[in-house]
Scaffold this motif. Structure first.
Motif, PDB file in Angstrom:
ATOM      1  N   PRO A  40       0.831  -1.207   0.000  1.00 61.39           N
ATOM      2  CA  PRO A  40       0.000   0.000   0.000  1.00 61.39           C
ATOM      3  C   PRO A  40       0.867   1.259   0.000  1.00 61.39           C
ATOM      4  O   PRO A  40       1.936   1.289   0.620  1.00 61.39           O
ATOM      5  N   ILE A  42       0.631   5.819  -0.796  1.00 61.77           N
ATOM      6  CA  ILE A  42       0.015   7.065  -1.263  1.00 61.77           C
ATOM      7  C   ILE A  42       1.158   8.036  -1.504  1.00 61.77           C
ATOM      8  O   ILE A  42       2.024   8.222  -0.638  1.00 61.77           O
ATOM      9  N   THR A  43       1.178   8.640  -2.699  1.00 60.66           N
ATOM     10  CA  THR A  43       2.224   9.603  -3.016  1.00 60.66           C
ATOM     11  C   THR A  43       1.710  10.610  -4.027  1.00 60.66           C
ATOM     12  O   THR A  43       0.752  10.351  -4.740  1.00 60.66           O
ATOM     13  N   ILE A  68      -2.428  12.473  -7.396  1.00 55.33           N
ATOM     14  CA  ILE A  68      -2.156  11.574  -6.280  1.00 55.33           C
ATOM     15  C   ILE A  68      -2.255  10.131  -6.771  1.00 55.33           C
ATOM     16  O   ILE A  68      -3.154   9.790  -7.537  1.00 55.33           O
ATOM     17  N   GLU A  70      -2.723   6.279  -5.283  1.00 54.79           N
ATOM     18  CA  GLU A  70      -3.052   5.458  -4.123  1.00 54.79           C
ATOM     19  C   GLU A  70      -3.010   3.998  -4.547  1.00 54.79           C
ATOM     20  O   GLU A  70      -3.662   3.608  -5.520  1.00 54.79           O
ATOM     21  N   GLN A  72      -3.758   0.230  -3.213  1.00 53.25           N
ATOM     22  CA  GLN A  72      -4.401  -0.658  -2.245  1.00 53.25           C
ATOM     23  C   GLN A  72      -4.165  -2.089  -2.716  1.00 53.25           C
ATOM     24  O   GLN A  72      -3.732  -2.295  -3.853  1.00 53.25           O
ATOM     25  N   THR A  77      -5.217   3.565  -7.853  1.00 56.22           N
ATOM     26  CA  THR A  77      -6.033   4.704  -8.245  1.00 56.22           C
ATOM     27  C   THR A  77      -5.127   5.903  -8.496  1.00 56.22           C
ATOM     28  O   THR A  77      -4.304   6.243  -7.648  1.00 56.22           O
TER      29      THR A  77
END
Length: 140
Positions: A40, A42-43, A68, A70, A72, A77
């Motif tokens: 996982p 987020i960046t 962004i 994301e 998962q 996404t």
């Protein structure tokens, strides 16, 4: 072969939704490759390219203006400020935007400030790069 779902959305619309074996994006510190079972994450994303490799091996090219990422367990996404498929890019419009940004950066334009011109240059460079990859793929 395992895949991961990839969703690319912008403020205007859903640009892509499908299964992928690899998603390559331009992060703040360089390119990232996201494969199934990626940890996982987020960046933030810089203006640049997104390349989605589908299960059949076909590669789809997109250009984004930043956003962004994301990751998962089952889905990647990409929330982009703006996003466009390489085959939908208007090359003439992109080249005119590049020329305007170059004029501003050279001190000969007044329509936008330097920071905005630098951002526009990154966006048009990403779109032109996506067009080049599309042309190269069509020749093979």
């Amino acid at each position: 072969m395992t895949t991961i779902r990839c969703d690319i959305v912008s403020a205007e619309a859903e640009i892509f939704r499908g299964e992928a074996t690899l998603v390559v994006v331009t992060g703040e510190v360089g390119e990232l490759g996201i494969a199934p079972r990626h940890a996982p994450l987020i960046t933030r994303l810089k203006p640049g390219k997104v390349v989605v490799t589908q299960a059949n091996g076909e590669k789809l090219d997109f250009a984004i203006s930043g956003g962004i990422l994301e990751v998962q367990p089952q889905v990647v996404t990409i929330l982009a400020d703006t996003a466009i498929r390489a085959d939908e890019i208007d090359e003439e419009k992109v080249r005119k935007a590049k020329e305007e940004a170059e004029r501003v950066l050279a001190g000969r334009g007044e329509a936008m400030d330097v920071a905005e011109a630098q951002k526009k240059m990154a966006e048009v460079a990403a779109q032109l790069q996506a067009l080049e990859r599309l042309r190269k793929n069509l020749k093979h």
